[in-house]
Scaffold this motif. Structure first.
Motif, PDB file in Angstrom:
ATOM      1  N   VAL A   1       0.840  -1.203   0.000  1.00 34.11           N
ATOM      2  CA  VAL A   1       0.000   0.000   0.000  1.00 34.11           C
ATOM      3  C   VAL A   1       0.874   1.252   0.000  1.00 34.11           C
ATOM      4  O   VAL A   1       0.545   2.251  -0.642  1.00 34.11           O
ATOM      5  N   GLY A   2       2.008   1.197   0.705  1.00 31.58           N
ATOM      6  CA  GLY A   2       2.934   2.325   0.676  1.00 31.58           C
ATOM      7  C   GLY A   2       3.435   2.609  -0.731  1.00 31.58           C
ATOM      8  O   GLY A   2       3.551   3.772  -1.145  1.00 31.58           O
ATOM      9  N   GLU A   3       3.731   1.552  -1.486  1.00 33.26           N
ATOM     10  CA  GLU A   3       4.150   1.732  -2.881  1.00 33.26           C
ATOM     11  C   GLU A   3       3.027   2.351  -3.709  1.00 33.26           C
ATOM     12  O   GLU A   3       3.269   3.207  -4.576  1.00 33.26           O
ATOM     13  N   LEU A   4       1.805   1.916  -3.448  1.00 33.23           N
ATOM     14  CA  LEU A   4       0.661   2.463  -4.188  1.00 33.23           C
ATOM     15  C   LEU A   4       0.436   3.936  -3.848  1.00 33.23           C
ATOM     16  O   LEU A   4       0.069   4.729  -4.723  1.00 33.23           O
ATOM     17  N   ILE A   5       0.656   4.298  -2.591  1.00 35.37           N
ATOM     18  CA  ILE A   5       0.529   5.706  -2.198  1.00 35.37           C
ATOM     19  C   ILE A   5       1.531   6.554  -2.972  1.00 35.37           C
ATOM     20  O   ILE A   5       1.195   7.624  -3.502  1.00 35.37           O
ATOM     21  N   ASN A   6       2.766   6.085  -3.044  1.00 37.24           N
ATOM     22  CA  ASN A   6       3.789   6.829  -3.779  1.00 37.24           C
ATOM     23  C   ASN A   6       3.456   6.918  -5.264  1.00 37.24           C
ATOM     24  O   ASN A   6       3.641   7.964  -5.899  1.00 37.24           O
TER      25      ASN A   6
ATOM     26  N   PHE B   1      -7.651  -2.943  -5.290  1.00 39.65           N
ATOM     27  CA  PHE B   1      -7.834  -4.179  -4.530  1.00 39.65           C
ATOM     28  C   PHE B   1      -8.993  -4.145  -3.538  1.00 39.65           C
ATOM     29  O   PHE B   1      -9.361  -5.187  -2.997  1.00 39.65           O
ATOM     30  N   SER B   2      -9.554  -2.981  -3.270  1.00 41.89           N
ATOM     31  CA  SER B   2     -10.625  -2.910  -2.272  1.00 41.89           C
ATOM     32  C   SER B   2     -11.912  -2.396  -2.908  1.00 41.89           C
ATOM     33  O   SER B   2     -11.904  -1.817  -3.998  1.00 41.89           O
ATOM     34  N   GLU B   3     -13.006  -2.595  -2.195  1.00 42.75           N
ATOM     35  CA  GLU B   3     -14.288  -2.095  -2.685  1.00 42.75           C
ATOM     36  C   GLU B   3     -14.281  -0.572  -2.784  1.00 42.75           C
ATOM     37  O   GLU B   3     -14.854   0.001  -3.720  1.00 42.75           O
TER      38      GLU B   3
ATOM     39  N   ALA C   1      -7.681  13.053  -4.377  1.00 37.59           N
ATOM     40  CA  ALA C   1      -8.664  12.184  -3.719  1.00 37.59           C
ATOM     41  C   ALA C   1      -8.243  10.718  -3.813  1.00 37.59           C
ATOM     42  O   ALA C   1      -8.436   9.940  -2.867  1.00 37.59           O
ATOM     43  N   ILE C   2      -7.659  10.338  -4.943  1.00 37.83           N
ATOM     44  CA  ILE C   2      -7.191   8.959  -5.109  1.00 37.83           C
ATOM     45  C   ILE C   2      -6.044   8.670  -4.145  1.00 37.83           C
ATOM     46  O   ILE C   2      -6.010   7.622  -3.489  1.00 37.83           O
ATOM     47  N   THR C   3      -5.101   9.609  -4.047  1.00 38.18           N
ATOM     48  CA  THR C   3      -3.984   9.424  -3.117  1.00 38.18           C
ATOM     49  C   THR C   3      -4.492   9.290  -1.687  1.00 38.18           C
ATOM     50  O   THR C   3      -4.026   8.439  -0.917  1.00 38.18           O
ATOM     51  N   GLN C   4      -5.459  10.119  -1.329  1.00 40.42           N
ATOM     52  CA  GLN C   4      -6.035  10.042   0.015  1.00 40.42           C
ATOM     53  C   GLN C   4      -6.719   8.696   0.238  1.00 40.42           C
ATOM     54  O   GLN C   4      -6.657   8.127   1.338  1.00 40.42           O
ATOM     55  N   ALA C   5      -7.351   8.176  -0.802  1.00 37.44           N
ATOM     56  CA  ALA C   5      -8.013   6.874  -0.677  1.00 37.44           C
ATOM     57  C   ALA C   5      -7.001   5.775  -0.371  1.00 37.44           C
ATOM     58  O   ALA C   5      -7.269   4.877   0.441  1.00 37.44           O
ATOM     59  N   TYR C   6      -5.832   5.847  -1.004  1.00 42.14           N
ATOM     60  CA  TYR C   6      -4.795   4.854  -0.701  1.00 42.14           C
ATOM     61  C   TYR C   6      -4.254   5.038   0.715  1.00 42.14           C
ATOM     62  O   TYR C   6      -3.927   4.057   1.395  1.00 42.14           O
ATOM     63  N   GLN C   7      -4.161   6.270   1.165  1.00 43.20           N
ATOM     64  CA  GLN C   7      -3.731   6.502   2.541  1.00 43.20           C
ATOM     65  C   GLN C   7      -4.758   5.946   3.531  1.00 43.20           C
ATOM     66  O   GLN C   7      -4.390   5.403   4.579  1.00 43.20           O
ATOM     67  N   ASP C   8      -6.038   6.063   3.186  1.00 41.49           N
ATOM     68  CA  ASP C   8      -7.079   5.459   4.022  1.00 41.49           C
ATOM     69  C   ASP C   8      -6.949   3.936   4.034  1.00 41.49           C
ATOM     70  O   ASP C   8      -7.173   3.288   5.069  1.00 41.49           O
ATOM     71  N   GLU C   9      -6.600   3.377   2.875  1.00 41.81           N
ATOM     72  CA  GLU C   9      -6.411   1.927   2.808  1.00 41.81           C
ATOM     73  C   GLU C   9      -5.248   1.482   3.694  1.00 41.81           C
ATOM     74  O   GLU C   9      -5.285   0.398   4.273  1.00 41.81           O
TER      75      GLU C   9
ATOM     76  N   ALA D   1       4.302   6.760   5.316  1.00 41.57           N
ATOM     77  CA  ALA D   1       3.174   7.179   4.480  1.00 41.57           C
ATOM     78  C   ALA D   1       2.956   8.685   4.574  1.00 41.57           C
ATOM     79  O   ALA D   1       2.707   9.355   3.572  1.00 41.57           O
ATOM     80  N   LEU D   2       3.075   9.221   5.790  1.00 42.02           N
ATOM     81  CA  LEU D   2       2.886  10.658   5.963  1.00 42.02           C
ATOM     82  C   LEU D   2       3.994  11.439   5.268  1.00 42.02           C
ATOM     83  O   LEU D   2       3.748  12.468   4.639  1.00 42.02           O
ATOM     84  N   ARG D   3       5.238  10.925   5.379  1.00 45.60           N
ATOM     85  CA  ARG D   3       6.346  11.607   4.700  1.00 45.60           C
ATOM     86  C   ARG D   3       6.147  11.583   3.195  1.00 45.60           C
ATOM     87  O   ARG D   3       6.391  12.572   2.507  1.00 45.60           O
ATOM     88  N   ALA D   4       5.692  10.427   2.675  1.00 47.78           N
ATOM     89  CA  ALA D   4       5.453  10.331   1.235  1.00 47.78           C
ATOM     90  C   ALA D   4       4.384  11.325   0.801  1.00 47.78           C
ATOM     91  O   ALA D   4       4.500  11.980  -0.233  1.00 47.78           O
ATOM     92  N   GLY D   5       3.333  11.446   1.617  1.00 46.01           N
ATOM     93  CA  GLY D   5       2.275  12.399   1.290  1.00 46.01           C
ATOM     94  C   GLY D   5       2.775  13.825   1.287  1.00 46.01           C
ATOM     95  O   GLY D   5       2.441  14.614   0.409  1.00 46.01           O
ATOM     96  N   ARG D   6       3.631  14.158   2.286  1.00 46.95           N
ATOM     97  CA  ARG D   6       4.163  15.520   2.340  1.00 46.95           C
ATOM     98  C   ARG D   6       5.077  15.799   1.154  1.00 46.95           C
ATOM     99  O   ARG D   6       5.047  16.871   0.560  1.00 46.95           O
TER     100      ARG D   6
END
Length: 250
Positions: free
Chosen positions: A16-21, A76-78, A139-147, A230-235
């Motif tokens: 999931v971390g890779e997907l966030i990036n 991978f998720s609903e 919004a997509i990036t945030q969705a992966y962070q939620d995942e 994950a937070l660092r990647a987001g920043r």
């Protein structure tokens, strides 16, 4: 074939971390595409080649995010599937942006004159889609962070289930060891060998208890590290997007 819920349970925090990036990089790439198309209109040499390269990378990453590959699981998720193919129509909108970007690049390749109404109309559509697309990609990036939070919680539940089972086994083994020591004491000299066995069992139980505690401690450390990454990647992704947006608007 696994359904989305079963598939989500198999996805690790690392994936999931890779997907966030990957999702965060899409924001930067979308801005680079628009920026270099506009730079090409101004006559900057090499800008069009950069735009085409960015578009190819953007398209490949989108396919990996949605469809997956041998390493990544796709949507991978609903929640992700709903975001891409539900009311938000993220997949459709992103593919539409890629088509407009392709049209703009091809129009520039055919005609590099300072003014060309049909070409400029296509580029106008591309720039008009840039900001709404950026919001969608965020919004997509945030969705992966939620995942990531969901995956971490599922991993914690599974691991704590194992820990609780180990603790229950340890407790039962302690009772057996205690009963063994009592029986060995009652047997006197005839119970010496049995006493050695119960002492060894008590030692094993102690190691099991230490293992349980180390697993709990390690889980806490992993949770903190994964969340921090994950937070660092987001920043980093947000900062990159802001720099690109500043360059674009400047």
């Amino acid at each position: 074939m696994m359904n989305k819920r079963e598939l989500a349970d198999t996805v690790s925090g690392e994936i999931v971390g890779e997907l966030i990036n990957l999702a965060g990089r899409q924001r930067m790439l979308s801005q680079r595409i628009v920026l270099h198309v506009l730079l090409s209109v101004r006559g900057e040499s090499g800008a069009l080649a950069v735009a085409r390269t960015c578009l190819a990378t953007f398209a490949q990453a989108h396919a990996q995010l949605v469809d997956g590959n041998d390493h990544l699981p796709g949507a991978f998720s609903e929640a992700l599937h709903g975001l891409y193919f539900g009311s938000h129509r993220a997949d459709e909108r992103i593919r539409g942006f890629m088509r407009v970007a392709t049209d703009a690049i091809e129009a520039l390749e055919r005609n590099s004159e300072p003014v060309c109404a049909p070409r400029d109309a296509v580029i106008g559509r591309l720039t008009a889609e840039a900001s709404p697309l950026l919001d969608l990609l965020q919004a997509i990036t945030q969705a992966y962070q939620d995942e990531m939070q969901s995956v971490e919680e599922a991993a914690r539940r599974r691991q704590m289930g194992v820990v609780h089972e180990l603790a229950a086994i340890s407790m039962r083994a302690n009772i057996v060891a205690m009963n063994g020591r009592v029986a060995a004491a009652r047997a006197g000299q005839f119970g010496r060998e049995f006493a050695v066995i119960t002492a060894e069992l008590a030692h094993v139980i102690g190691e099991m208890d230490n293992l349980v505690q180390s697993v709990v401690g390690a889980r806490r450390g992993v949770d903190g590290n994964e969340r921090g990454a994950a937070l660092r990647a987001g920043r980093i992704n947000r900062a990159t997007s802001q720099r690109m947006n500043s360059h674009h608007t400047g």
